[in-house]
Design an enzyme around this catalytic site. Structure first.
Site, PDB file in Angstrom:
ATOM      1  N   GLU A  46       8.993   7.725  10.549  1.00 38.73           N
ATOM      2  CA  GLU A  46       8.693   8.360  11.837  1.00 38.73           C
ATOM      3  C   GLU A  46       9.966   8.719  12.591  1.00 38.73           C
ATOM      4  O   GLU A  46      10.912   7.919  12.672  1.00 38.73           O
ATOM      5  CB  GLU A  46       7.833   7.390  12.653  1.00 38.73           C
ATOM      6  CG  GLU A  46       7.295   7.945  13.948  1.00 38.73           C
ATOM      7  CD  GLU A  46       6.349   6.973  14.629  1.00 38.73           C
ATOM      8  OE1 GLU A  46       5.744   7.360  15.639  1.00 38.73           O
ATOM      9  OE2 GLU A  46       6.218   5.817  14.151  1.00 38.73           O
ATOM     10  N   LYS A 115       1.466  13.405  16.507  1.00 37.78           N
ATOM     11  CA  LYS A 115       0.827  12.094  16.554  1.00 37.78           C
ATOM     12  C   LYS A 115      -0.284  12.106  17.597  1.00 37.78           C
ATOM     13  O   LYS A 115      -0.110  12.638  18.700  1.00 37.78           O
ATOM     14  CB  LYS A 115       1.880  11.035  16.902  1.00 37.78           C
ATOM     15  CG  LYS A 115       1.420   9.595  16.825  1.00 37.78           C
ATOM     16  CD  LYS A 115       2.611   8.659  17.018  1.00 37.78           C
ATOM     17  CE  LYS A 115       2.255   7.201  16.866  1.00 37.78           C
ATOM     18  NZ  LYS A 115       3.453   6.322  16.965  1.00 37.78           N
ATOM     19  N   CYS A 171       2.027   6.888  12.053  1.00 32.23           N
ATOM     20  CA  CYS A 171       2.109   5.483  12.459  1.00 32.23           C
ATOM     21  C   CYS A 171       0.857   4.926  13.131  1.00 32.23           C
ATOM     22  O   CYS A 171      -0.116   4.605  12.457  1.00 32.23           O
ATOM     23  CB  CYS A 171       3.333   5.269  13.341  1.00 32.23           C
ATOM     24  SG  CYS A 171       3.780   3.507  13.496  1.00 32.23           S
ATOM     25  N   THR A 473     -27.682  -1.760 -35.594  1.00 29.21           N
ATOM     26  CA  THR A 473     -28.782  -1.247 -36.411  1.00 29.21           C
ATOM     27  C   THR A 473     -29.978  -0.938 -35.520  1.00 29.21           C
ATOM     28  O   THR A 473     -30.483  -1.821 -34.821  1.00 29.21           O
ATOM     29  CB  THR A 473     -29.185  -2.277 -37.478  1.00 29.21           C
ATOM     30  OG1 THR A 473     -28.065  -2.512 -38.334  1.00 29.21           O
ATOM     31  CG2 THR A 473     -30.354  -1.772 -38.312  1.00 29.21           C
TER      32      THR A 473
END
Length: 631
Positions: A46, A115, A171, A473
């Protein structure tokens, strides 16, 4: 980049607070270094260009002007770099200051993400300087870069790799009850980039790791978290550079704190896209309010640095493996317990061969009987020797039943099988599939009829790997009244028996189980040579560790053959050569498609893991589907 693998990096330089020119020099060094190591996406911390701890200096014009100049310098430096870079920078828009993540590629600013959630407590008092980006939708010019979108809702889509869709939050955005990344993922983002500056305090490391990991899991996304570190002001707090890269809840890479370490990881966006296709509860939100920005990356085959477990069904860690084994044994026994209760059944019949699968089925059944307070002598274990039975497996079967306190019945089937050969005109010396399957079907008939005698039920012993390959089988060992092992792969069967052997207080039982584990996997339908097993399953169908590897990644994520081959070569390097891997991969696909008719009519049985082949839920697949597109 090829096969959906994208190398990403998280970094922070050792900065000088409020010195954008110095910080940019360090940023450019990291860009050069990570490009040389093949990173296609690089996320810085940041406010990287300025430093996060500038305080009221953020309000000074000289700092803001220099940050913008250095941002342009970083942008130009990426012109010849085949990578996308996310860097933190303070920027002014309409006379308001925003804390921004700037997305750059090929010499241009693709977009700016402000932000949204600004902390207003003690060490993070951002509301003093910055404005929230919520609702902001502007287009700005920075130097020669025009029409740059500034808003929170941006998706950066890679033209060459449709599954690679990148979004950003910053952040504190992650730490709120409903992070922006939740909406980004719902709108289509598969990779979330977070430039962060998280102060380091005691115990915060584990909380941060959990937060990033859990968010990546909820979003079915990759999360690249780059944290501020050394160089930030320590006037009141300390930053550790705790970078984290996660993918769908798994931590792929994590920086050692207080080192400003660059971390790398190969995320798999195809895997993430496959998870989202499968999970219909993952919402596909209307993203009309998002801005789609295209960018380009060359598709190249980078060296993959991430590893893939050889046994994806089995945890590597011993403690975790033991915990998983105990949980699976409980799931198996609780499933059987419910079926026994529902039918008011007090007896069970199991065909016991001395092999791994029947051993596990008996152990599970004994455990279910204990839960119901049914005496173990009501567990009827039938050994049915025939042409291929060896003394070793016979003695192990006898000893196992004795130590468990169950009831042993022996029915020799040679005469019945020979009579059957005579009835249908089959030459006993012709050891073909008729010779083998006649024995398997005779055994199943005996088990079913004995179950009628005791008013009990036949407990199936076959495992999921055998079902995937059709190694059973039809209407022989393929059939039962409840199949306790039907979702347990062969590689896991071995660890479940080993766990039982290591935890039982019965020493003799442990010794028997260890010898069962040491016995080659075989249906024992062909005569032994000098008393030793002559028919080894893995010689015929291939190594189960390879088939379980293929099964997990093919069914769980829908990976194509080329990707499976590449992953297997990397994982089994030094164990199998490339031709051997390719041979058994081709065989796996052929058998998996051709044998679906056996899985379409499976008996009931408990699901214990994320991969299963029940036609009633996990694998609704036509029995006559063509494998051409897969091969």
């Amino acid at each position: 980049m090829k096969d959906g693998f994208i190398k990403v990096a998280a970094a922070t330089p050792k900065i000088k607070v409020a010195d954008p020119a110095y910080n940019t020099e360090e940023i450019l060094k990291i860009i050069d270094e990570t490009e040389k190591k093949g990173a296609s996406i690089l996320v810085f911390s940041e406010l990287t260009i300025s430093g996060y701890t500038c305080g009221d200096l953020f309000l000074q014009q000289p700092l803001l002007t220099e940050c913008k100049n250095q941002l342009l310098r970083i942008t130009k430096a990426t012109k010849d770099k085949d990578m996308l870079v996310v860097v933190g920078c303070p920027l002014v828009v309409n006379n308001k200051l925003y804390n921004c993540a700037v997305v750059i590629a090929h010499g241009h600013i693709l977009g700016i993400v402000p932000k949204t959630h600004l902390p207003n407590y003690s060490e993070f008092y951002e509301v003093r300087h910055f404005t929230s980006g919520e609702g902001l939708d502007e287009s700005i010019t920075i130097g020669d870069e025009e029409y740059i979108t500034v808003c929170t809702n941006q998706l950066f889509r890679c033209d060459e790799i449709p599954e690679l869709v990148i979004a950003c939050e910053v952040c504190e955005d992650l730490w709120v009850p409903l992070p922006p990344s939740t909406y980004h993922a719902m709108a289509g983002a598969t990779v979330i980039c977070n430039p962060s500056a998280s102060v380091e305090t005691t115990t915060k490391e584990s909380y941060r790791r959990s937060l990033v990991s859990n968010q990546s899991a909820r979003l079915l996304a990759a999360y690249v978290y780059a944290d501020a570190g050394e160089g930030e002001s320590t006037q009141d707090v300390v930053y550790s550079g705790h970078h984290i890269i996660c993918e769908n809840g798994s931590v792929l890479a994590e920086a050692k704190r207080f080192t400003n370490e660059i971390i790398y990881a190969d995320i798999d966006v195809q895997k993430l896209a496959a998870e989202r296709r499968k999970m219909t509860t993952f919402p596909a939100a209307d993203h009309d309010d998002y801005v789609d920005i295209r960018f380009s990356l060359k598709v190249k085959e980078n060296k993959i640095t991430r590893t893939f477990p050889k046994a994806p069904f089995v945890p590597d860690n011993q403690d975790e493996r033991d915990k998983r084994c105990d949980e699976i044994l409980s799931l198996q026994s609780m499933g059987l317990k419910k079926r026994l209760e529902h039918t008011n059944c007090k007896h069970a019949v199991v065909g016991i061969s001395g092999g791994l699968d029947s051993t596990l089925a008996v152990l599970v059944t004994a455990r279910a009987f204990d839960l119901l307070d049914i005496p173990r002598e009501n567990l009827i274990c039938v050994t049915m020797p025939c042409f291929g039975t060896t003394d070793r497996t016979y003695q192990n079967a006898v000893s196992l039943i004795k130590e468990l306190g169950a009831t042993l019945k022996e029915v020799r089937i040679e005469k019945a099988v020979r009579q059957h050969f005579a009835d249908i005109g089959h030459d006993e010396n012709n050891h073909d599939v008729t010779y083998e399957n006649s024995q398997a079907r005779e055994r199943t008939q005996i088990l079913m009829d004995m179950a009628n005698q005791y008013n009990g039920m036949v407990i199936g012993t076959g495992d999921m790997s055998e079902l995937a390959l059709g190694w059973a089988t039809y209407n022989g060992d393929h059939m039962s009244m409840y199949a306790v092992n039907c979702s347990v792969p062969k590689t896991l069967v071995r660890y479940l028996v080993l766990y039982y052997a290591e935890t039982t207080e019965n020493k003799k039982l442990s010794e028997v189980l260890m010898d069962v584990l040491d016995t080659p996997v075989s249906p024992e339908l062909l005569p032994p040579v000098d008393g030793v097993i002559s028919q080894k399953t893995e010689d015929l169908v291939g190594p189960y560790e390879l088939h379980d590897f293929f099964l997990y990644y093919m069914l769980r994520f829908g990976f194509p053959k080329a990707k499976l081959y590449r992953m297997a070569k990397l994982t089994f390097d030094g164990v199998y050569d490339d031709e051997t891997i390719k041979k058994w991969l081709d065989k796996f696909y052929w058998r998996f498609f051709s044998q679906q008719f056996k899985r379409s009519c499976l008996p009931d049985g408990p699901k214990v893991g994320s991969v299963a082949v029940s036609p009633r839920g996990d694998l609704r697949m036509p029995s006559d589907a063509s494998p051409t597109a897969w091969l």
